[in-house]
Write a protein that holds these residues in place. Structure first.
Motif, PDB file in Angstrom:
ATOM      1  N   CYS A 134       0.831  -1.218   0.000  1.00 34.47           N
ATOM      2  CA  CYS A 134       0.000   0.000   0.000  1.00 34.47           C
ATOM      3  C   CYS A 134       0.855   1.254   0.000  1.00 34.47           C
ATOM      4  CB  CYS A 134      -0.950  -0.010   1.195  1.00 34.47           C
ATOM      5  SG  CYS A 134      -2.242  -1.270   1.089  1.00 34.47           S
ATOM      6  N   ASN A 135       1.914   1.263   0.799  1.00 34.50           N
ATOM      7  CA  ASN A 135       2.804   2.423   0.844  1.00 34.50           C
ATOM      8  C   ASN A 135       3.503   2.631  -0.492  1.00 34.50           C
ATOM      9  OD1 ASN A 135       2.143   2.929   3.509  1.00 34.50           O
ATOM     10  ND2 ASN A 135       3.952   1.903   4.329  1.00 34.50           N
ATOM     11  N   ALA A 138       0.961   3.968  -3.135  1.00 38.72           N
ATOM     12  CA  ALA A 138       0.437   5.305  -2.841  1.00 38.72           C
ATOM     13  C   ALA A 138       1.339   6.355  -3.468  1.00 38.72           C
ATOM     14  CB  ALA A 138       0.356   5.520  -1.329  1.00 38.72           C
ATOM     15  N   GLY A 139       0.722   7.346  -4.068  1.00 39.10           N
ATOM     16  CA  GLY A 139       1.476   8.441  -4.650  1.00 39.10           C
ATOM     17  C   GLY A 139       2.138   8.139  -5.972  1.00 39.10           C
ATOM     18  N   ASP A 143      -5.143   5.004  -8.181  1.00 37.35           N
ATOM     19  CA  ASP A 143      -6.260   5.536  -7.412  1.00 37.35           C
ATOM     20  C   ASP A 143      -6.694   4.588  -6.308  1.00 37.35           C
ATOM     21  OD1 ASP A 143      -6.680   7.840  -9.183  1.00 37.35           O
ATOM     22  OD2 ASP A 143      -7.343   6.330 -10.645  1.00 37.35           O
ATOM     23  N   LYS A 186      -9.142  -0.202  -1.256  1.00 34.18           N
ATOM     24  CA  LYS A 186      -8.690   0.936  -0.470  1.00 34.18           C
ATOM     25  C   LYS A 186      -8.277   2.049  -1.432  1.00 34.18           C
ATOM     26  CE  LYS A 186      -5.135   2.147   2.908  1.00 34.18           C
ATOM     27  NZ  LYS A 186      -4.096   1.613   3.806  1.00 34.18           N
ATOM     28  N   LYS A 187      -8.794   3.250  -1.170  1.00 31.27           N
ATOM     29  CA  LYS A 187      -8.377   4.415  -1.960  1.00 31.27           C
ATOM     30  C   LYS A 187      -6.964   4.774  -1.538  1.00 31.27           C
ATOM     31  CE  LYS A 187      -9.925   8.993  -3.368  1.00 31.27           C
ATOM     32  NZ  LYS A 187      -9.333   8.820  -4.653  1.00 31.27           N
ATOM     33  N   LEU A 188      -6.127   5.041  -2.507  1.00 32.62           N
ATOM     34  CA  LEU A 188      -4.733   5.363  -2.229  1.00 32.62           C
ATOM     35  C   LEU A 188      -4.533   6.871  -2.225  1.00 32.62           C
ATOM     36  CD1 LEU A 188      -3.026   2.649  -4.426  1.00 32.62           C
ATOM     37  CD2 LEU A 188      -3.205   2.688  -1.942  1.00 32.62           C
ATOM     38  N   GLN A 189      -3.675   7.332  -1.353  1.00 31.60           N
ATOM     39  CA  GLN A 189      -3.334   8.750  -1.264  1.00 31.60           C
ATOM     40  C   GLN A 189      -2.452   9.136  -2.430  1.00 31.60           C
ATOM     41  OE1 GLN A 189      -4.588  10.787   1.111  1.00 31.60           O
ATOM     42  NE2 GLN A 189      -5.754   9.037   1.818  1.00 31.60           N
ATOM     43  N   GLN A 190      -2.723  10.271  -3.006  1.00 31.69           N
ATOM     44  CA  GLN A 190      -1.901  10.765  -4.093  1.00 31.69           C
ATOM     45  C   GLN A 190      -0.817  11.670  -3.517  1.00 31.69           C
ATOM     46  OE1 GLN A 190      -2.233   9.632  -7.260  1.00 31.69           O
ATOM     47  NE2 GLN A 190      -3.758   8.311  -6.312  1.00 31.69           N
TER      48      GLN A 190
END
Length: 193
Positions: A134-135, A138-139, A143, A186-190
């Motif tokens: 996940c990490n 992310a970014g 999405d 899970k929505k990922l942080q941009q």
């Protein structure tokens, strides 16, 4: 436990192969020929025709050329776990599954498999791998990340998608289900611009 998580690459292809040769399925020899290639086949007959040697050679080649992705977990230099996670578009089997929606315009990653050394199960290896996945995604323009935990798994082998509770603890929510599995995401942080 002091886990080190590494992204799969040509630098650690031998660690991946040795893990699958020696430890991954030492308690489940019926699956020992997989080398985590299952989700790359949408045609069941083609998958069933593959030998262990073919799957091993194909995995080595695909890893070397960056077309098979995932993460390895190490404990004191020993490979103790694997997570197959990649862009959903690379998994032919998922794309062909009519029960799994594939919304246009959403860039998704998918987690399809965990394999943990039997001596290291129930010690947080899969959770550590999931956190790293996940990490890492992310970014990076993704999405959403999705996974497919079994509803009625009755063995360690049957839980190869990971446990529903593990995903929920990591912030995944149920977005759908079939007779056999949940679809969790899970929505990922941009990344901040």
């Amino acid at each position: 436990m002091n886990l080190e998580i590494q992204k799969l690459s040509k630098k650690n292809v031998d660690d991946f192969l040795n893990f699958f040769d020696e430890r991954a399925f030492c308690d489940n020899p019926d699956w020992a020929d997989c080398y985590c290639r299952f989700f790359y086949f949408s045609d069941e007959r083609k998958w069933e025709a593959c030998t262990s040697e073919q799957n091993r050679a194909e995995a080595a080649s695909e890893i070397t050329f960056g077309r098979m992705n995932g993460y390895l977990a190490y404990e004191n230099g020993r490979t103790v776990g694997w997570c197959n996670a990649d862009d959903i578009m690379n998994y032919s089997r998922i794309l062909a599954d009519e029960d799994i929606p594939n919304e246009k315009g959403i860039k998704k990653a998918a987690v399809v498999c965990f394999v943990i050394d039997p001596d290291f199960r129930r010690r947080g290896v899969a959770s550590g791998l999931l956190t790293a996945v996940c990490n890492d995604f992310a970014g990076t323009g993704y999405d959403y990340i999705e996974a497919y935990p079994q509803k009625h798994a009755d063995s360690n082998a049957g839980n190869y998608h990971g446990h529903l509770k593990m995903y929920q603890s990591a912030g995944f929510e149920i977005s759908g289900e079939t007779n056999d599995f949940y679809i969790v995401g899970k929505k990922l942080q941009q990344a901040a611009i």
